[in-house]
Write a protein that holds these residues in place. Structure first.
Motif, mmCIF file in Angstrom:
data_model
loop_
_atom_site.group_PDB
_atom_site.id
_atom_site.type_symbol
_atom_site.label_atom_id
_atom_site.label_comp_id
_atom_site.label_asym_id
_atom_site.label_seq_id
_atom_site.Cartn_x
_atom_site.Cartn_y
_atom_site.Cartn_z
ATOM 1 N N LYS A 106 1.452 -3.479 -6.689
ATOM 2 C CA LYS A 106 1.253 -2.025 -6.702
ATOM 3 C C LYS A 106 -0.104 -1.674 -7.321
ATOM 4 N N ALA A 109 -2.815 -2.382 -4.851
ATOM 5 C CA ALA A 109 -2.823 -1.352 -3.807
ATOM 6 C C ALA A 109 -3.509 -0.088 -4.312
ATOM 7 N N LEU A 126 5.775 -2.101 -2.144
ATOM 8 C CA LEU A 126 4.547 -1.576 -1.556
ATOM 9 C C LEU A 126 4.794 -0.501 -0.510
#
Length: 180
Positions: A106, A109, A126
């Motif tokens: 995470k 991302a 995700l």
């Protein structure tokens, strides 16, 4: 040997954190565990880990690898921490190794580092970021290594050793573990 940063936040998955730290140290890597705040970190299942230092103390250092354990809410704390985000982006800019397991991706991302990459993560971790996960135990995409979850922690850590120090180093650590 490689030097590694393991940022550690409250609510981290201790099985992942301890496995990563332990196996990389068995490989003679220089591992720095850095808490987001000073003092001990209480992990997701109540295990308390004393970091070596704080994230503030390592902001001007460079590492061969930055590896993020998962767990909730630990992975969210890593994702939401501007200092961690800066470290991740700087690592990517210098083409250093990045790794994350479970919900840890995470944070990658959030830093914009997973677009177009082959990654794995804990189921659903995700989804909010719109990044597909392969569901494999471990994925390697260039200098990015991701792991699915606690059950893959040992394979993930051994893969990190192999990617940074070679198959011989991995074998030297894995042999005495007496894995099936």
């Amino acid at each position: 040997m490689p030097n590694v940063l393991v940022p550690l936040a409250a609510g981290a998955e201790e099985l992942e954190a301890v496995t990563i730290i332990d196996l990389l140290r068995r490989a003679q890597f220089e591992v720095t565990v850095a808490g987001l705040e000073p003092g001990p970190v209480t992990c997701s299942r109540g295990t308390v880990i004393q970091p070596d230092t704080t994230v503030d103390q390592v902001l001007d250092q460079s590492f061969d690898l930055i590896v993020l354990p998962g767990g909730l809410p630990g992975a969210n704390h890593l994702r939401d921490d501007a200092r961690v985000q800066g470290l991740l982006r700087a690592q990517a800019e210098r083409d250093g190794h990045l790794a994350a397991i479970c919900a840890g991706p995470k944070a990658l991302a959030e830093a914009g580092l997973l677009e177009g990459r082959t990654v794995t993560a804990f189921t659903g971790a995700l989804d909010e970021a719109g990044i597909p996960s392969t569901g494999a135990p471990v994925e390697i995409d260039g200098r990015l290594i991701t792991g699915r979850g606690p059950g893959a922690a040992m394979d993930f850590a051994l893969t990190l050793i192999e990617q940074l120090a070679g198959r011989e180093a991995r074998d030297a650590v894995e042999g005495p573990l007496l894995r099936p």
